[in-house]
Design an enzyme around this catalytic site. Structure first.
Site, PDB file in Angstrom:
ATOM      1  N   GLN A  42       0.870  -1.175   0.000  1.00 39.13           N
ATOM      2  CA  GLN A  42       0.000   0.000   0.000  1.00 39.13           C
ATOM      3  C   GLN A  42       0.901   1.217   0.000  1.00 39.13           C
ATOM      4  OE1 GLN A  42      -2.738   0.534   3.294  1.00 39.13           O
ATOM      5  NE2 GLN A  42      -2.800   2.724   2.873  1.00 39.13           N
ATOM      6  N   CYS A  48      -6.099   1.765   2.448  1.00 35.26           N
ATOM      7  CA  CYS A  48      -6.024   0.412   3.002  1.00 35.26           C
ATOM      8  C   CYS A  48      -7.313  -0.375   2.795  1.00 35.26           C
ATOM      9  CB  CYS A  48      -5.633   0.430   4.474  1.00 35.26           C
ATOM     10  SG  CYS A  48      -6.729   1.425   5.516  1.00 35.26           S
ATOM     11  N   HIS A 120      -6.820   0.898  10.448  1.00 33.88           N
ATOM     12  CA  HIS A 120      -6.223   0.263   9.272  1.00 33.88           C
ATOM     13  C   HIS A 120      -6.988  -0.990   8.886  1.00 33.88           C
ATOM     14  CE1 HIS A 120      -3.098  -0.568   6.420  1.00 33.88           C
ATOM     15  NE2 HIS A 120      -2.875  -1.747   6.932  1.00 33.88           N
ATOM     16  N   ASP A 135      -1.380  -7.207   4.803  1.00 34.66           N
ATOM     17  CA  ASP A 135      -1.321  -5.822   5.262  1.00 34.66           C
ATOM     18  C   ASP A 135      -0.343  -5.096   4.348  1.00 34.66           C
ATOM     19  OD1 ASP A 135      -0.713  -3.406   6.516  1.00 34.66           O
ATOM     20  OD2 ASP A 135      -0.570  -4.283   8.516  1.00 34.66           O
TER      21      ASP A 135
END
Length: 182
Positions: A42, A48, A120, A135
């Site tokens: 990201q 996100c 997040h 992630d």
């Protein structure tokens, strides 16, 4: 923290020193990640949610119809690393317009790309018999160990509980499941 009783979960976690420590420990324990895991970095601020949804959908494209735009994006990403995948996302006018439309259609104003927030989105998916946390802030997928096809929901829930236990007074957790309908 989590999107799918079929193969992915998606949700929102508060970011804190404690949750970051747990995530870092699991990242350091991860020695092998299946080549079949679709993972991207990201690199756009406050994207996100979009990255989490893309992780969930693109790791389930064998069981979910993802449409022409995402099929092309997945194909374009097939031979590049996670950082180059992020660049492809940044340069995709089609995905950017869909992201902007989705972000502006919610009940609250979407944060700007440079606004500091401490929440997040990540995704949990099952690929090749393992559950992975995806992630985009991290350099690669994080393995949470073996996972049978009927265990993803319960294992993802336990993982969310582990993150929640890092800050027991925190109440801002959201979990969404992408699941098969019968």
């Amino acid at each position: 923290a989590v999107v799918s009783t079929q193969s992915g979960h998606y949700g929102r976690d508060p970011i804190s020193e404690n949750t970051e420590k747990l995530g870092k420990e699991k990242l350091e324990e991860t020695k092998v990640v299946s080549d079949n895991v679709f993972f991207m970095r990201q690199t756009v601020g406050n994207a996100c949610g979009t990255v989490g949804i893309l992780h969930s959908l693109l790791n389930n494209s064998d069981v979910i119809s993802i449409g022409e735009t995402l099929t092309k994006f997945q194909s374009d990403c097939s031979t590049v690393d996670p950082t180059a995948r992020a660049a492809l996302l940044e340069n995709s006018d089609v995905i950017a317009s869909k992201h902007a439309a989705a972000a502006s259609s919610g009940q609250t104003a979407a944060p700007s790309a440079d606004e500091k927030i401490n929440l997040h989105f990540v995704a949990f998916v099952r690929v090749d018999g393992y559950m992975y946390e995806l992630d985009g802030r991290k350099p690669n997928a994080v393995s949470w160990g073996p996972c049978q096809s009927d265990e993803l929901l319960s294992k993802a829930a336990r993982t969310c509980q582990a993150y929640m236990a890092c800050d027991p007074q925190e109440m801002r957790f959201t979990v969404v499941a992408l699941s098969k309908t019968d």
